[in-house]
Design a protein around this motif. Structure first.
Motif, PDB file in Angstrom:
ATOM      1  N   PHE A   4       0.824  -1.210   0.000  1.00 52.90           N
ATOM      2  CA  PHE A   4       0.000   0.000   0.000  1.00 52.90           C
ATOM      3  C   PHE A   4       0.862   1.266   0.000  1.00 52.90           C
ATOM      4  O   PHE A   4       0.503   2.276  -0.591  1.00 52.90           O
ATOM      5  N   ARG A   5       2.027   1.188   0.630  1.00 56.60           N
ATOM      6  CA  ARG A   5       2.920   2.357   0.615  1.00 56.60           C
ATOM      7  C   ARG A   5       3.521   2.558  -0.763  1.00 56.60           C
ATOM      8  O   ARG A   5       3.664   3.689  -1.219  1.00 56.60           O
ATOM      9  N   LEU A   6       3.892   1.472  -1.425  1.00 52.95           N
ATOM     10  CA  LEU A   6       4.417   1.585  -2.779  1.00 52.95           C
ATOM     11  C   LEU A   6       3.372   2.190  -3.697  1.00 52.95           C
ATOM     12  O   LEU A   6       3.680   3.051  -4.522  1.00 52.95           O
ATOM     13  N   ILE A   7       2.126   1.776  -3.556  1.00 54.49           N
ATOM     14  CA  ILE A   7       1.050   2.330  -4.378  1.00 54.49           C
ATOM     15  C   ILE A   7       0.907   3.825  -4.116  1.00 54.49           C
ATOM     16  O   ILE A   7       0.750   4.623  -5.048  1.00 54.49           O
ATOM     17  N   ALA A   8       0.975   4.238  -2.856  1.00 51.32           N
ATOM     18  CA  ALA A   8       0.878   5.656  -2.512  1.00 51.32           C
ATOM     19  C   ALA A   8       2.047   6.437  -3.098  1.00 51.32           C
ATOM     20  O   ALA A   8       1.858   7.534  -3.642  1.00 51.32           O
ATOM     21  N   ALA A  38      15.667   3.641  -8.274  1.00 49.03           N
ATOM     22  CA  ALA A  38      16.325   2.396  -8.695  1.00 49.03           C
ATOM     23  C   ALA A  38      17.135   1.795  -7.552  1.00 49.03           C
ATOM     24  O   ALA A  38      17.117   0.567  -7.356  1.00 49.03           O
ATOM     25  N   GLY A  39      17.805   2.632  -6.794  1.00 44.08           N
ATOM     26  CA  GLY A  39      18.610   2.156  -5.689  1.00 44.08           C
ATOM     27  C   GLY A  39      17.794   1.501  -4.581  1.00 44.08           C
ATOM     28  O   GLY A  39      18.307   0.689  -3.817  1.00 44.08           O
ATOM     29  N   ARG A  40      16.524   1.854  -4.524  1.00 46.72           N
ATOM     30  CA  ARG A  40      15.639   1.279  -3.510  1.00 46.72           C
ATOM     31  C   ARG A  40      14.774   0.150  -4.071  1.00 46.72           C
ATOM     32  O   ARG A  40      13.926  -0.386  -3.382  1.00 46.72           O
ATOM     33  N   GLY A  41      14.976  -0.161  -5.352  1.00 46.88           N
ATOM     34  CA  GLY A  41      14.248  -1.268  -5.958  1.00 46.88           C
ATOM     35  C   GLY A  41      12.836  -0.942  -6.390  1.00 46.88           C
ATOM     36  O   GLY A  41      12.023  -1.837  -6.609  1.00 46.88           O
ATOM     37  N   PHE A  42      12.526   0.354  -6.549  1.00 47.74           N
ATOM     38  CA  PHE A  42      11.178   0.773  -6.950  1.00 47.74           C
ATOM     39  C   PHE A  42      11.077   0.766  -8.483  1.00 47.74           C
ATOM     40  O   PHE A  42      11.073   1.802  -9.134  1.00 47.74           O
ATOM     41  N   THR A  43      10.979  -0.418  -9.048  1.00 48.64           N
ATOM     42  CA  THR A  43      11.005  -0.551 -10.510  1.00 48.64           C
ATOM     43  C   THR A  43       9.817   0.125 -11.186  1.00 48.64           C
ATOM     44  O   THR A  43       9.956   0.648 -12.290  1.00 48.64           O
ATOM     45  N   GLU A  44       8.660   0.135 -10.550  1.00 51.06           N
ATOM     46  CA  GLU A  44       7.484   0.782 -11.150  1.00 51.06           C
ATOM     47  C   GLU A  44       7.679   2.299 -11.209  1.00 51.06           C
ATOM     48  O   GLU A  44       7.263   2.949 -12.177  1.00 51.06           O
ATOM     49  N   ILE A  45       8.301   2.839 -10.198  1.00 46.37           N
ATOM     50  CA  ILE A  45       8.567   4.283 -10.183  1.00 46.37           C
ATOM     51  C   ILE A  45       9.629   4.619 -11.221  1.00 46.37           C
ATOM     52  O   ILE A  45       9.507   5.615 -11.942  1.00 46.37           O
TER      53      ILE A  45
END
Length: 52
Positions: A4-8, A38-45
């Motif tokens: 849910f945090r990633l979605i936010a 990218a460094g945090r692995g947030f590929t969708e972002i």
């Protein structure tokens, strides 16, 4: 990070980009938003920034 945090976070990025935010502006340490994501692995972002 909970989903849910990633979605936010993703929604915030989408709103910022749609509002004209410039993803090529570096932070105070010289890092780009894409590099931080990218460094945090947030590929969708990363994909959203790349598509902007």
């Amino acid at each position: 990070m909970p989903r849910f945090r990633l979605i936010a976070h993703m929604r915030a990025v989408q709103l910022l980009l749609a509002g004209g935010a410039d993803p090529s502006i570096r932070d105070g340490d010289g890092a780009l938003p894409r590099d931080l994501a990218a460094g945090r692995g947030f590929t969708e972002i990363v994909a959203a920034i790349d598509a902007a």
